[in-house]
Design an enzyme around this catalytic site. Structure first.
Site, PDB file in Angstrom:
ATOM      1  N   ARG A  68       0.860  -1.185   0.000  1.00 35.44           N
ATOM      2  CA  ARG A  68       0.000   0.000   0.000  1.00 35.44           C
ATOM      3  C   ARG A  68       0.895   1.233   0.000  1.00 35.44           C
ATOM      4  O   ARG A  68       1.510   1.568   1.011  1.00 35.44           O
ATOM      5  CB  ARG A  68      -0.920  -0.017   1.231  1.00 35.44           C
ATOM      6  N   ALA A  80     -10.795  -7.430  -0.724  1.00 34.52           N
ATOM      7  CA  ALA A  80     -11.648  -6.234  -0.753  1.00 34.52           C
ATOM      8  C   ALA A  80     -11.507  -5.554  -2.106  1.00 34.52           C
ATOM      9  O   ALA A  80     -10.544  -5.783  -2.837  1.00 34.52           O
ATOM     10  CB  ALA A  80     -11.260  -5.277   0.368  1.00 34.52           C
ATOM     11  N   GLU A  97     -14.638 -10.107  -5.786  1.00 38.00           N
ATOM     12  CA  GLU A  97     -13.332  -9.839  -5.191  1.00 38.00           C
ATOM     13  C   GLU A  97     -12.723 -11.103  -4.579  1.00 38.00           C
ATOM     14  O   GLU A  97     -11.511 -11.329  -4.677  1.00 38.00           O
ATOM     15  CB  GLU A  97     -13.445  -8.745  -4.129  1.00 38.00           C
ATOM     16  N   GLU A 101      -9.129 -12.209  -6.087  1.00 32.83           N
ATOM     17  CA  GLU A 101      -7.951 -12.089  -5.233  1.00 32.83           C
ATOM     18  C   GLU A 101      -7.510 -13.401  -4.598  1.00 32.83           C
ATOM     19  O   GLU A 101      -6.348 -13.530  -4.208  1.00 32.83           O
ATOM     20  CB  GLU A 101      -8.200 -11.039  -4.145  1.00 32.83           C
ATOM     21  N   GLU A 148      -1.245  -6.053  -7.074  1.00 35.90           N
ATOM     22  CA  GLU A 148      -1.820  -7.375  -6.823  1.00 35.90           C
ATOM     23  C   GLU A 148      -0.955  -8.501  -7.367  1.00 35.90           C
ATOM     24  O   GLU A 148      -1.071  -9.653  -6.933  1.00 35.90           O
ATOM     25  CB  GLU A 148      -3.225  -7.442  -7.415  1.00 35.90           C
TER      26      GLU A 148
END
Length: 208
Positions: A68, A80, A97, A101, A148
């Protein structure tokens, strides 16, 4: 006195949008205060998000670890993502999601909690779901990119996550809120008392 948040909208005398980004924007409102003064309030306009606390049969939570940039950390999080389309059904977004993910699907979905992440400076609303009855999703894995592409995955016992939250080792808001809400639900009326997956969400109205 009932302790419950209530809807209220103070008068806006003027508004402008000095910045528009790919997913969010910044708005400046001139707001009339109760004492008659008018003040400027800057805040991020956000489409809203969903998050999934996916709990397996061994009482472990499915986690991802992702970089992040704003906080310069790789954070352990629960799956999320954004509500990409206005009025999008949040359950469908959460299922998407979880698939994208983690390549996982779930049989049982409930609303764990709804939160505003930073209401003093952003209008983002997040619905956190509890998903159980996990299994591998059908088909090929979703092709990830950017941050990701560097994600890590883990399944961690609930008790270990509670310890990490209280020790200041885990910081993602959806993970913290989701895990503690799960523990609270279990110690209260139980999981079966949680709201259904299609429960109304005034912060982001949708069609079931």
């Amino acid at each position: 006195m009932t302790i419950k948040d209530t809807a209220q909208a103070w008068e806006i005398r003027a508004t402008e949008t000095p910045f528009v980004g790919k997913k969010t924007s910044v708005r400046t409102d001139e707001v009339l205060m109760p004492d008659g003064s008018v003040v400027r309030r800057d805040y991020q306009v956000h489409p809203g998000s969903v998050a999934v606390l996916a709990l397996d049969d061994e009482d472990r939570v499915l986690l991802i670890k992702q970089y992040r940039h704003p906080v310069r950390q790789k954070l352990w999080e629960i799956p999320a993502g954004l509500l990409d389309v206005p009025g999008e059904n949040p359950l469908h977004a959460a299922q998407r999601e979880l698939y994208e993910e983690a390549h996982v699907k779930a049989e049982d979905w409930r609303v764990l909690t709804d939160v505003y992440t930073t209401p003093g400076g952003c209008d983002e609303a997040v619905r956190v779901f509890l998903a159980r009855g996990l299994s591998e999703a059908d088909g090929e894995r979703f092709e990830v990119e950017d941050e990701e592409a560097d994600m890590e995955h883990a399944r961690v016992p609930v008790d270990e996550l509670v310890r990490g939250v209280l020790a200041g080792e885990l910081h993602n808001n959806c993970l913290v809120v989701g895990v503690l809400a799960l523990v609270a639900a279990r110690s209260g009326e139980g999981i079966d008392a949680l709201r259904p997956a299609q429960a109304p969400w005034p912060a982001r109205p949708f069609e079931a």
